[in-house]
Design a protein around this motif. Structure first.
Motif, PDB file in Angstrom:
ATOM      1  N   ASP A 165      30.167 106.609 -22.790  1.00 14.57           N
ATOM      2  CA  ASP A 165      31.215 105.516 -22.923  1.00 14.57           C
ATOM      3  C   ASP A 165      30.848 104.635 -24.094  1.00 14.57           C
ATOM      4  O   ASP A 165      30.089 103.493 -24.048  1.00 14.57           O
ATOM      5  CB  ASP A 165      31.088 104.863 -21.531  1.00 14.57           C
ATOM      6  CG  ASP A 165      32.334 103.650 -21.662  1.00 14.57           C
ATOM      7  OD1 ASP A 165      33.059 103.804 -22.436  1.00 14.57           O
ATOM      8  OD2 ASP A 165      32.000 102.867 -20.693  1.00 14.57           O
ATOM      9  N   VAL A 166      31.683 104.900 -25.154  1.00 15.07           N
ATOM     10  CA  VAL A 166      31.553 103.990 -26.261  1.00 15.07           C
ATOM     11  C   VAL A 166      31.688 102.668 -26.236  1.00 15.07           C
ATOM     12  O   VAL A 166      31.471 101.854 -26.881  1.00 15.07           O
ATOM     13  CB  VAL A 166      32.235 104.866 -27.632  1.00 15.07           C
ATOM     14  CG1 VAL A 166      31.736 106.004 -27.944  1.00 15.07           C
ATOM     15  CG2 VAL A 166      33.465 105.006 -27.034  1.00 15.07           C
ATOM     16  N   LEU A 177      23.744 102.775 -34.926  1.00 16.31           N
ATOM     17  CA  LEU A 177      24.079 104.027 -34.581  1.00 16.31           C
ATOM     18  C   LEU A 177      24.962 104.952 -35.568  1.00 16.31           C
ATOM     19  O   LEU A 177      24.675 106.155 -35.912  1.00 16.31           O
ATOM     20  CB  LEU A 177      24.644 104.381 -33.173  1.00 16.31           C
ATOM     21  CG  LEU A 177      24.766 105.775 -32.657  1.00 16.31           C
ATOM     22  CD1 LEU A 177      23.318 106.439 -32.665  1.00 16.31           C
ATOM     23  CD2 LEU A 177      25.213 105.988 -31.186  1.00 16.31           C
ATOM     24  N   SER A 178      25.916 104.205 -35.985  1.00 19.51           N
ATOM     25  CA  SER A 178      26.693 104.774 -36.960  1.00 19.51           C
ATOM     26  C   SER A 178      26.182 105.108 -38.351  1.00 19.51           C
ATOM     27  O   SER A 178      26.208 106.219 -38.970  1.00 19.51           O
ATOM     28  CB  SER A 178      28.071 103.903 -37.389  1.00 19.51           C
ATOM     29  OG  SER A 178      28.807 103.866 -36.285  1.00 19.51           O
ATOM     30  N   ALA A 179      25.216 104.023 -38.725  1.00 19.13           N
ATOM     31  CA  ALA A 179      24.467 104.467 -39.946  1.00 19.13           C
ATOM     32  C   ALA A 179      23.308 105.498 -39.774  1.00 19.13           C
ATOM     33  O   ALA A 179      23.349 106.411 -40.636  1.00 19.13           O
ATOM     34  CB  ALA A 179      23.589 103.338 -40.155  1.00 19.13           C
ATOM     35  N   ALA A 180      22.884 105.737 -38.469  1.00 18.84           N
ATOM     36  CA  ALA A 180      21.793 106.709 -38.174  1.00 18.84           C
ATOM     37  C   ALA A 180      22.564 108.107 -37.851  1.00 18.84           C
ATOM     38  O   ALA A 180      22.018 109.261 -38.756  1.00 18.84           O
ATOM     39  CB  ALA A 180      21.223 106.637 -37.217  1.00 18.84           C
ATOM     40  N   ILE A 181      23.892 108.199 -37.515  1.00 14.86           N
ATOM     41  CA  ILE A 181      24.663 109.390 -37.645  1.00 14.86           C
ATOM     42  C   ILE A 181      24.963 109.860 -39.139  1.00 14.86           C
ATOM     43  O   ILE A 181      24.946 110.927 -39.185  1.00 14.86           O
ATOM     44  CB  ILE A 181      25.757 109.324 -36.639  1.00 14.86           C
ATOM     45  CG1 ILE A 181      25.445 109.364 -35.198  1.00 14.86           C
ATOM     46  CG2 ILE A 181      26.634 110.577 -36.842  1.00 14.86           C
ATOM     47  CD1 ILE A 181      26.301 109.041 -34.118  1.00 14.86           C
ATOM     48  N   VAL A 194      30.722 108.013 -34.203  1.00 16.41           N
ATOM     49  CA  VAL A 194      30.481 107.078 -32.952  1.00 16.41           C
ATOM     50  C   VAL A 194      31.600 107.233 -31.779  1.00 16.41           C
ATOM     51  O   VAL A 194      31.371 106.709 -30.744  1.00 16.41           O
ATOM     52  CB  VAL A 194      30.029 105.697 -33.330  1.00 16.41           C
ATOM     53  CG1 VAL A 194      29.545 104.974 -32.096  1.00 16.41           C
ATOM     54  CG2 VAL A 194      28.912 105.763 -34.275  1.00 16.41           C
ATOM     55  N   ASP A 195      32.691 107.712 -32.297  1.00 21.40           N
ATOM     56  CA  ASP A 195      33.863 107.709 -31.118  1.00 21.40           C
ATOM     57  C   ASP A 195      33.345 108.686 -30.225  1.00 21.40           C
ATOM     58  O   ASP A 195      32.532 109.825 -30.462  1.00 21.40           O
ATOM     59  CB  ASP A 195      35.122 108.153 -31.702  1.00 21.40           C
ATOM     60  CG  ASP A 195      35.115 109.569 -32.141  1.00 21.40           C
ATOM     61  OD1 ASP A 195      35.115 110.438 -31.436  1.00 21.40           O
ATOM     62  OD2 ASP A 195      35.220 109.702 -33.581  1.00 21.40           O
ATOM     63  N   SER A 196      33.930 108.810 -29.050  1.00 20.45           N
ATOM     64  CA  SER A 196      33.728 109.364 -27.837  1.00 20.45           C
ATOM     65  C   SER A 196      33.490 110.758 -28.041  1.00 20.45           C
ATOM     66  O   SER A 196      32.468 111.591 -27.711  1.00 20.45           O
ATOM     67  CB  SER A 196      34.690 109.072 -26.812  1.00 20.45           C
ATOM     68  OG  SER A 196      34.084 109.735 -25.463  1.00 20.45           O
ATOM     69  N   GLY A 198      33.237 112.466 -30.920  1.00 20.24           N
ATOM     70  CA  GLY A 198      32.258 112.738 -32.056  1.00 20.24           C
ATOM     71  C   GLY A 198      30.626 112.522 -31.513  1.00 20.24           C
ATOM     72  O   GLY A 198      29.919 113.017 -32.072  1.00 20.24           O
ATOM     73  N   PHE A 199      30.762 111.709 -30.689  1.00 23.67           N
ATOM     74  CA  PHE A 199      29.210 111.386 -30.383  1.00 23.67           C
ATOM     75  C   PHE A 199      28.671 112.449 -29.249  1.00 23.67           C
ATOM     76  O   PHE A 199      27.538 112.770 -29.388  1.00 23.67           O
ATOM     77  CB  PHE A 199      29.195 110.034 -29.689  1.00 23.67           C
ATOM     78  CG  PHE A 199      28.051 109.528 -29.121  1.00 23.67           C
ATOM     79  CD1 PHE A 199      27.069 109.083 -29.878  1.00 23.67           C
ATOM     80  CD2 PHE A 199      27.664 109.708 -27.660  1.00 23.67           C
ATOM     81  CE1 PHE A 199      25.608 108.929 -29.371  1.00 23.67           C
ATOM     82  CE2 PHE A 199      26.284 109.427 -26.994  1.00 23.67           C
ATOM     83  CZ  PHE A 199      25.404 108.860 -28.118  1.00 23.67           C
ATOM     84  N   GLN A 200      29.529 112.652 -28.382  1.00 12.40           N
ATOM     85  CA  GLN A 200      29.227 113.900 -27.579  1.00 12.40           C
ATOM     86  C   GLN A 200      28.871 115.133 -28.354  1.00 12.40           C
ATOM     87  O   GLN A 200      28.076 115.976 -28.254  1.00 12.40           O
ATOM     88  CB  GLN A 200      30.316 114.375 -26.523  1.00 12.40           C
ATOM     89  CG  GLN A 200      30.374 113.278 -25.442  1.00 12.40           C
ATOM     90  CD  GLN A 200      31.477 113.729 -24.352  1.00 12.40           C
ATOM     91  OE1 GLN A 200      31.087 114.773 -23.988  1.00 12.40           O
ATOM     92  NE2 GLN A 200      32.431 112.858 -24.048  1.00 12.40           N
ATOM     93  N   ASN A 201      29.730 115.413 -29.429  1.00 11.40           N
ATOM     94  CA  ASN A 201      29.398 116.552 -30.497  1.00 11.40           C
ATOM     95  C   ASN A 201      28.131 116.347 -31.375  1.00 11.40           C
ATOM     96  O   ASN A 201      27.207 116.973 -31.560  1.00 11.40           O
ATOM     97  CB  ASN A 201      30.490 116.869 -31.222  1.00 11.40           C
ATOM     98  CG  ASN A 201      31.642 117.396 -30.583  1.00 11.40           C
ATOM     99  OD1 ASN A 201      31.765 117.980 -29.543  1.00 11.40           O
ATOM    100  ND2 ASN A 201      32.905 117.091 -31.181  1.00 11.40           N
TER     101      ASN A 201
END
Length: 603
Positions: A165-166, A177-181, A194-196, A198-201
């Motif tokens: 749940d973002v 987290l966005s920077a790390a991704i 970081v969207d839902s 995108g994060f699951q992927n």
């Protein structure tokens, strides 16, 4: 009816006020606990170290009171820049030892780092980045954390359920987290966010890359600590308070069976979790569980111990080394079959105990000591500082004698020779005449591979050695010693020796040029020897080149199928010489492939 299956049931002791497994499902029908799984060789033991080399932070690292740990000043102490930097540096200094990557080119295993909060994950991630700036062998570090739950659990050992749940993430955590991704996207040429969705992927792709050992160290807060199975992961670094089921679940990320190199799950904690570990394994086992689940101490592996489970006496490293040097001072002189068997068993025992000891910091210090000039006071002090040793610790280390590296290379070479002799050179007629039973000898191939020296390393050694001494004879002797100890490259001995003798090494300017020069030379030799083989055996040239090229790509020759038949000179299969000729050609091509696999080029 409801049937509950769980590896970590909730008992009154670890319920934290919640319902227990028994209160929901009723009485236990059957139990199969971790000691059963270890006995059945379904999972491995744990080796747990509390790393307490930061004396100024020891009080807070040993604190168990959750209210005190939650206090602002204590949170600040645990996230102190000096503490973060020291722990990061320790991991960088010891990562390759813990994950069996000490030999150049060896992929070994990877590791996870469990931290207490998103703030801690951020500080550690940035610390790894800063301390690895300019390094040509940087660890690939990634991070992931779930949102609301992790930010609430600070000092509680329980691991909360993961959430995608973002909306629950605060802006600071989301930005980090966005920077790390983004770093991850650059590394793997991906496009996660970081969207839902995108994060699951990202979660799924990260799991895949960890299992493939493309990520060296994964920093987590709660995610991946439960239910994630990666047999290639052997080490968990811990800087958070864990207890009971949360502790067992987190530790169990490391104890999946893989190969002979992986003998236990490696746990390195930067908080004093000794009592919490004992409490957890006792709760999920019985009063004897500690002796079964936890690996023996460094002292026991050095001096020997009796296995509490089996009653079997296990010799220590010191005794094994002593017998090895006394019985086989010159391994090249071993000739009798009985001596070959005795040596193979004894050196196999040495490889097994040394493989276990490689994970102990004390053994790493002992090996490092062999390279220190004890007459150089500054070097001695630097060594003590690096390994956090007192004068008494240093004296104790000096009392232990390790075999010289050259002697171990000679032992490894002979071990490989005996294995080859038994596997290939003994004819069936000789085997029938032999009275020696080899059934109880297991050659530790996985352990040999874990310490394998790759070809680039050997070529760099040639370059460095040539700078020190201009004697090609000495250089050839040194290279023969190293390559015969190598399981994967020993077939290239003559190729490397020819390269040394036929090349003006003084004209090579750097290591990269030495590697390029060798591969150019080897590809030329490959073409020449392929043509000689085809001519000498009167082979079908086109079919032979096709078969050899295919064999080089897969790195072995196969005599199954019809590929090999097309290579042979025209001869009726009914000819009495046909099978003899086929076997002779196959053995020569197999030897050619062993010699030239990995050098590239055309045949």
């Amino acid at each position: 009816y409801q049937f509950g299956f769980t590896g970590t049931p909730i008992f009154p002791e670890n319920a934290l006020g919640a319902e227990t497994t028994a209160s929901v499902f009723g009485r236990e029908l059957h139990s199969y606990v971790i000691t059963d799984a270890i006995r059945d060789e379904k999972v491995l033991k744990f080796k747990v170290d509390y790393n307490d080399v930061r004396p100024q932070f020891k009080a807070i690292e040993t604190e168990q009171d959750e209210k005190k740990l939650s206090a602002a000043e204590n949170k600040q102490a645990l996230l102190h820049p000096d503490r973060i930097r020291e722990i990061t540096q320790y991991i960088l200094n010891n990562f390759r030892q813990k994950t069996h990557r000490l030999q150049a080119g060896n992929k070994g295993f990877n590791a996870m780092f469990a931290v207490s909060s998103v703030d801690a994950a951020k500080l550690y991630y940035e610390s790894f980045r800063d301390l690895q700036k300019g390094s040509d062998k940087s660890l690939r570090v990634a991070t992931i954390f779930s949102f609301a739950a992790n930010e609430e659990q600070e000092a509680i050992g329980d691991i909360q359920d993961e959430s995608f749940d973002v909306s629950a993430m605060n802006s600071s955590a989301k930005e980090f987290l966005s920077a790390a991704i983004a770093d991850y996207n650059v590394l793997f040429k991906t496009n996660f966010s970081v969207d839902s969705n995108g994060f699951q992927n990202y979660y799924r792709d990260l799991a895949k890359q960890v299992k493939a050992k493309e990520i060296d160290l994964l920093i987590v807060v709660g995610m991946f600590l439960t239910g994630f199975d990666a047999p290639t992961l052997n080490t968990l670094f811990v800087d958070k308070n864990l207890r009971y089921h949360g502790l067992m679940q987190a530790y169990s990320r490391t104890n999946r069976i893989f190969d002979a190199t992986k003998t236990f799950g490696n746990i390195v904690t930067f908080r004093d979790l000794e009592q919490a570990t004992i409490d957890a394994i006792t709760l999920f086992g019985d009063k004897n569980t500690k002796n079964v689940v936890l690996e023996k101490s460094y002292k026991e592996y050095m001096e020997g111990f009796t296995d509490a489970n089996t009653g079997e006496a296990r010799r220590g490293f010191v005794e094994v080394v002593k017998e090895l040097e006394q019985r086989f001072p010159d391994p090249a002189a071993i000739e009798k079959e009985a001596d070959k068997k005795a040596f193979a068993k004894l050196f196999g025992e040495y490889l097994r105990v040394e493989n276990v000891l490689q994970n102990y910091d004390e053994f790493a210090s002992l090996k490092d000591l062999q390279t220190v000039d004890m007459d150089d006071a500054a070097a001695v002090e630097a060594f003590k500082a690096k390994h956090y040793l007192s004068d008494d610790d240093l004296t104790a280390l000096q009392a232990i004698t390790l075999p010289a590296e050259r002697k171990i290379q000679d032992y490894r070479s002979t071990y490989n020779d005996v294995r080859d002799w038994l596997r290939r050179e003994k004819t069936s007629a000789e085997r029938e005449k032999s009275t020696i039973d080899w059934d109880d000898v297991v050659f530790e191939v996985d352990l040999l591979k874990s310490q394998e020296i790759n070809l680039d390393y050997i070529l760099e050694l040639i370059f460095e050695h040539n700078k020190k001494t201009k004697s090609k004879a000495e250089l050839v002797d040194e290279v023969r010693r190293v390559i015969r100890a190598s399981l994967g490259n020993r077939a290239k001995e003559s190729l490397l020796v020819d390269f040394i003798n036929q090349t003006d090494l003084d004209q090579i300017g750097d290591k990269a040029s030495a590697i390029d020069a060798f591969f150019t030379f080897a590809q030329g030799e490959q073409q020449r020897e392929a043509q000689e083989l085809i001519s000498a055996e009167n082979l079908n040239a086109e079919a032979a080149r096709r078969y050899i090229t295919t064999s080089l790509k897969r790195e072995f020759a196969s005599d199954s199928g019809t590929e090999l038949n097309a290579v042979l000179p025209k001869m009726s299969p009914l000819n009495p010489q046909y099978l003899t000729k086929k076997q002779s050609v196959f053995q020569k091509i197999a030897a050619f492939v062993e010699k030239f696999k990995g050098v590239g080029g055309q045949v």
